[in-house]
Design an enzyme around this catalytic site. Structure first.
Site, short mmCIF file in Angstrom:
data_model
loop_
_atom_site.label_atom_id
_atom_site.label_comp_id
_atom_site.label_asym_id
_atom_site.label_seq_id
_atom_site.Cartn_x
_atom_site.Cartn_y
_atom_site.Cartn_z
N SER A 30 30.07 -31.12 21.75
CA SER A 30 29.10 -31.21 22.83
C SER A 30 28.22 -32.45 22.71
O SER A 30 27.58 -32.67 21.69
CB SER A 30 28.18 -29.99 22.82
OG SER A 30 28.91 -28.82 22.97
N HIS A 61 32.33 -30.62 30.78
CA HIS A 61 33.07 -31.20 29.67
C HIS A 61 34.18 -32.06 30.26
O HIS A 61 34.77 -31.71 31.27
CB HIS A 61 33.71 -30.10 28.79
CG HIS A 61 32.73 -29.45 27.88
ND1 HIS A 61 32.48 -29.90 26.61
CD2 HIS A 61 31.93 -28.38 28.07
CE1 HIS A 61 31.56 -29.13 26.05
NE2 HIS A 61 31.21 -28.19 26.91
N HIS A 83 36.58 -23.54 23.34
CA HIS A 83 35.74 -22.69 22.49
C HIS A 83 36.19 -21.23 22.58
O HIS A 83 36.58 -20.75 23.64
CB HIS A 83 34.27 -22.75 22.94
CG HIS A 83 33.62 -24.08 22.76
ND1 HIS A 83 33.59 -25.02 23.77
CD2 HIS A 83 32.98 -24.63 21.71
CE1 HIS A 83 32.95 -26.10 23.33
NE2 HIS A 83 32.57 -25.89 22.08
N TYR A 85 34.19 -18.74 22.55
CA TYR A 85 33.29 -17.99 23.44
C TYR A 85 33.65 -18.13 24.92
O TYR A 85 33.17 -17.37 25.75
CB TYR A 85 31.81 -18.39 23.20
CG TYR A 85 31.47 -19.82 23.53
CD1 TYR A 85 31.40 -20.28 24.84
CD2 TYR A 85 31.20 -20.72 22.51
CE1 TYR A 85 31.08 -21.59 25.13
CE2 TYR A 85 30.88 -22.04 22.79
CZ TYR A 85 30.83 -22.47 24.10
OH TYR A 85 30.52 -23.78 24.38
N GLU A 86 34.49 -19.09 25.25
CA GLU A 86 34.92 -19.23 26.64
C GLU A 86 35.99 -18.20 26.99
O GLU A 86 36.38 -18.07 28.15
CB GLU A 86 35.47 -20.64 26.88
CG GLU A 86 34.41 -21.73 26.80
CD GLU A 86 35.01 -23.13 26.95
OE1 GLU A 86 35.14 -23.59 28.08
OE2 GLU A 86 35.35 -23.74 25.91
N ALA A 113 27.98 -30.09 17.73
CA ALA A 113 26.52 -29.99 17.81
C ALA A 113 26.18 -28.62 17.25
O ALA A 113 26.88 -27.65 17.54
CB ALA A 113 26.07 -30.10 19.26
N MET A 211 29.11 -22.93 17.04
CA MET A 211 30.10 -22.06 17.71
C MET A 211 31.51 -22.65 17.75
O MET A 211 32.29 -22.33 18.65
CB MET A 211 29.61 -21.76 19.13
CG MET A 211 28.22 -21.14 19.18
SD MET A 211 27.67 -20.89 20.87
CE MET A 211 25.93 -20.51 20.61
N SER A 212 31.84 -23.51 16.80
CA SER A 212 33.16 -24.16 16.86
C SER A 212 33.62 -24.56 15.46
O SER A 212 33.16 -24.00 14.46
CB SER A 212 33.08 -25.41 17.74
OG SER A 212 32.27 -26.39 17.14
N ASN A 235 19.04 -29.04 16.97
CA ASN A 235 17.82 -28.22 17.08
C ASN A 235 17.62 -27.44 15.79
O ASN A 235 18.57 -27.23 15.04
CB ASN A 235 17.97 -27.23 18.26
CG ASN A 235 19.23 -26.36 18.13
OD1 ASN A 235 20.34 -26.82 18.44
ND2 ASN A 235 19.07 -25.16 17.62
N HIS A 247 20.46 -25.21 25.93
CA HIS A 247 21.64 -26.07 25.89
C HIS A 247 21.28 -27.50 26.32
O HIS A 247 21.84 -28.47 25.80
CB HIS A 247 22.73 -25.49 26.78
CG HIS A 247 24.02 -26.27 26.73
ND1 HIS A 247 24.76 -26.42 25.57
CD2 HIS A 247 24.69 -26.96 27.68
CE1 HIS A 247 25.82 -27.17 25.82
NE2 HIS A 247 25.80 -27.51 27.09
N1 HPA Z 1 23.21 -22.13 17.19
C1 HPA Z 1 24.53 -22.08 17.48
N2 HPA Z 1 25.18 -23.06 18.07
C2 HPA Z 1 24.48 -24.18 18.36
C3 HPA Z 1 23.12 -24.30 18.10
C4 HPA Z 1 22.45 -23.21 17.47
O1 HPA Z 1 21.23 -23.24 17.20
N3 HPA Z 1 22.74 -25.53 18.52
C5 HPA Z 1 23.85 -26.13 19.02
N4 HPA Z 1 24.92 -25.31 18.92
#
Ligand code: HPA
Length: 272
Positions: A30, A61, A83, A85-86, A113, A211-212, A235, A247
């Protein structure tokens, strides 16, 4: 299970589009897809045209494969990934890694990310992945094993190749870039974690959460590929600061590190 004929069909299709024979692969996470724009004399193939690739509805994307030259090396880059989660199966998520291997890729750079779990890290930092925690309760290798691709019970003691990590560290040092190191925990998402989950994940030994990456890294290890993992900490993970996660923030911070990230990856590619 990935079948050898479908992997070969896809590899043949890609090889029919270009004379390039990449030895380095990249999965760009991402906000990090801009790196693909650095490839010179490149060709671009939308995933929607590639046989056996999953069909992605996701907007925002790029979803394309870019093949070209970076610092004199031939690279195949995924601009956008599939992903879990998709709703994609782990087979679909990791199929491109099998295809890269069939194309001749030996060294795979996986980027993402993610959130910083280690409180001494800061948003905008880059982190070299030293190891991972699979917290998802599934595994991309579940199912009959294709012995042509790798062993039934692969060893994961060095998924993130020490030699590639050493190159990344020394390039970062030369460039004066602060490159953190740590353990990446895979969370399915798409909801971010709760503060209690982050405390658990920290207690389990992770420095970052996302998440990847882990499914792709497991499949690459199964195929005996060298893996380098670089995370962009976009973050502080949930509950560390008294503010909601978004996001938009993830994308914005990833975009902010672009220059540092591109320079680091170029430097690494030149030395692989
Ligand atoms: N958690 C999970 N996935 C993420 C995060 C997070 O804080 N930031 C970017 N992808």
């Amino acid at each position: 299970m990935h079948s050898t004929p479908s992997i070969q069909e896809t590899a043949d299709f890609i090889q029919g589009k270009t004379a390039y024979r990449p030895t380095i692969g990249m999965i760009l996470g991402s906000g990090l897809g801009g790196l693909a724009d650095e490839l010179e004399n490149s060709i671009t193939i939308p995933y929607s045209e590639i046989p056996n690739f999953a069909k992605s509805e996701a907007v925002g994307h790029a979803n394309e494969l870019v093949i070209g030259e970076l610092d004199g090396r031939t690279v195949v880059a995924m601009k956008g990934r599939f992903h879990y989660y998709e709703g994609f199966t782990l087979d679909e998520v990791t199929f491109p890694v099998r295809v890269m291997k069939a194309l001749g890729v030996e060294n795979l750079l996986i980027t993402n990310a993610c959130g910083a779990v280690n409180e001494s890290f800061e948003p905008g930092d880059l982190m070299l992945i030293t190891d991972h925690l699979n917290l998802v309760g599934s595994n991309p290798l579940i199912g009959p094993n294709n012995n042509e691709l790798g062993p039934r019970f692969p060893d994961l003691s060095k998924v993130y190749t020490p030699e590639l990590r050493a190159i990344a560290s020394s390039v970062a040092q030369e460039q004066g870039v602060r490159l953190r190191e740590g353990v990446y925990a895979w969370w399915s998402g798409p909801a971010y974690e709760t503060p209690a989950e982050i405390r658990m994940i920290r207690a389990m030994g992770a420095d970052a959460v996302g998440m990847s990456t882990v499914p792709e890294a497991i499949v690459a290890a199964h195929g005996r590929m060298n893996v380098l993992g670089i995370s962009c900490l976009t973050n502080m993970a949930c509950g560390i600061l008294d503010q909601p996660l978004s996001h938009d923030e993830v994308i914005e911070v990833a975009a902010r590190v672009r220059e540092k990230f591109v320079a680091l990856v170029k430097g690494i590619v030149g030395r692989v």
